[in-house]
Design a protein around this motif. Structure first.
Motif, PDB file in Angstrom:
ATOM      1  N   CYS A 224       0.209   3.632  -2.178  1.00 39.15           N
ATOM      2  CA  CYS A 224       1.201   4.573  -2.717  1.00 39.15           C
ATOM      3  C   CYS A 224       1.756   4.099  -4.057  1.00 39.15           C
ATOM      4  O   CYS A 224       2.052   2.913  -4.235  1.00 39.15           O
ATOM      5  CB  CYS A 224       2.351   4.744  -1.731  1.00 39.15           C
TER       6      CYS A 224
ATOM      7  N   THR B 258      -0.230   9.290  -3.159  1.00 39.71           N
ATOM      8  CA  THR B 258      -0.711   8.494  -2.033  1.00 39.71           C
ATOM      9  C   THR B 258      -2.219   8.625  -1.906  1.00 39.71           C
ATOM     10  O   THR B 258      -2.743   9.736  -1.808  1.00 39.71           O
ATOM     11  CB  THR B 258      -0.043   8.946  -0.718  1.00 39.71           C
TER      12      THR B 258
ATOM     13  N   MET C 261      -2.531   3.369   3.506  1.00 38.64           N
ATOM     14  CA  MET C 261      -2.207   4.216   2.357  1.00 38.64           C
ATOM     15  C   MET C 261      -1.820   3.327   1.181  1.00 38.64           C
ATOM     16  O   MET C 261      -1.072   2.352   1.355  1.00 38.64           O
ATOM     17  CB  MET C 261      -1.050   5.160   2.690  1.00 38.64           C
TER      18      MET C 261
ATOM     19  N   SER D  98       5.554  10.624  -6.763  1.00 33.52           N
ATOM     20  CA  SER D  98       4.734   9.764  -5.923  1.00 33.52           C
ATOM     21  C   SER D  98       3.320  10.306  -5.761  1.00 33.52           C
ATOM     22  O   SER D  98       3.088  11.514  -5.850  1.00 33.52           O
ATOM     23  CB  SER D  98       5.378   9.620  -4.539  1.00 33.52           C
TER      24      SER D  98
END
Length: 220
Positions: A107, A92, A105, A90
């Motif tokens: 993501c 962000t 955010m 991931s």
């Protein structure tokens, strides 16, 4: 410009990024002001099971609490996990307003193994074209985020991740160990969630008043 108007400018990027990377990539836009209904746009949500209206993640609460966004624009290539156990890589990007306050955010969550691709990707997509692009990460890397569909799950996952470090049951923990767990949960922003104190008290086999006492110890 209202903060929601700023976030709306990022909605086209959700589709843009997902179209570039492919169906093995989930892209999510979070409103971090409305933590209970944080997800305002999402593509390939079948990867985590999330949808518009899902809450902020445990990592999101931690970023809010610790204010790391003040000197960071993004957190990239960390390990996360879905509620059903799939590992992802991931990243962000932190969206700020004109005053530098965190408001959202963006993501990107990419499946981390060929097996997860086979299990998750809809059958209409050709897997062979994607298998060579799977990002791999060492399974020993710390999981920094749980992709949950409810606030109850966010609290449960946060408590579990901390308690497992102690390798003993709550019944055998000392008051000092329980206090340390409470302080760590505070630092992760978990007590911003309604009902978190009751859940933590039940998990640690203690009273809510004791949890409040542990929290007060930090400010004395």
């Amino acid at each position: 410009m209202d903060y929601k108007e700023v976030l709306n400018l990022y909605i086209p990027l959700v589709d843009f990024i997902a179209d570039i990377i492919g169906p093995h990539c989930e892209v999510v836009l979070h409103d971090i002001i409305d933590v209970e209904n944080s997800v305002i746009a999402i593509r390939n949500g079948y990867i985590s099971g999330r949808y518009i209206g899902c809450p902020l993640t445990d990592l999101g609460f931690k970023l809010l609490q610790q204010k790391t966004f003040l000197n960071q624009n993004a957190l990239v290539n960390y390990r996360s996990r879905t509620a059903s156990g799939e590992n992802l890589i991931s990243s962000t990007y932190k969206i700020k307003d004109a005053k530098g306050e965190l408001i959202g955010m963006l993501c990107v969550n990419i499946l981390n193994s060929p097996d997860d691709l086979i299990n998750k990707i809809p059958t209409e997509f050709p897997l062979t074209a994607m298998l060579g692009n799977v990002v791999r990460m060492d399974d020993t890397e710390e999981v920094k985020e749980s992709l949950s569909t409810s606030l109850d799950s966010v609290v449960d996952d946060a408590i579990k991740s901390i308690i497992t470090k102690y390798k003993i049951s709550a019944e055998r923990m000392s008051s000092e160990e329980k206090s340390a767990i409470v302080q760590e949960l505070r630092e992760d922003g978990i007590f911003k969630i309604k009902g978190a104190i009751a859940k933590v008290a039940a998990t640690l086999r203690t009273s809510e008043s004791t949890i409040y006492r542990y929290l007060a110890m930090k400010t004395n």
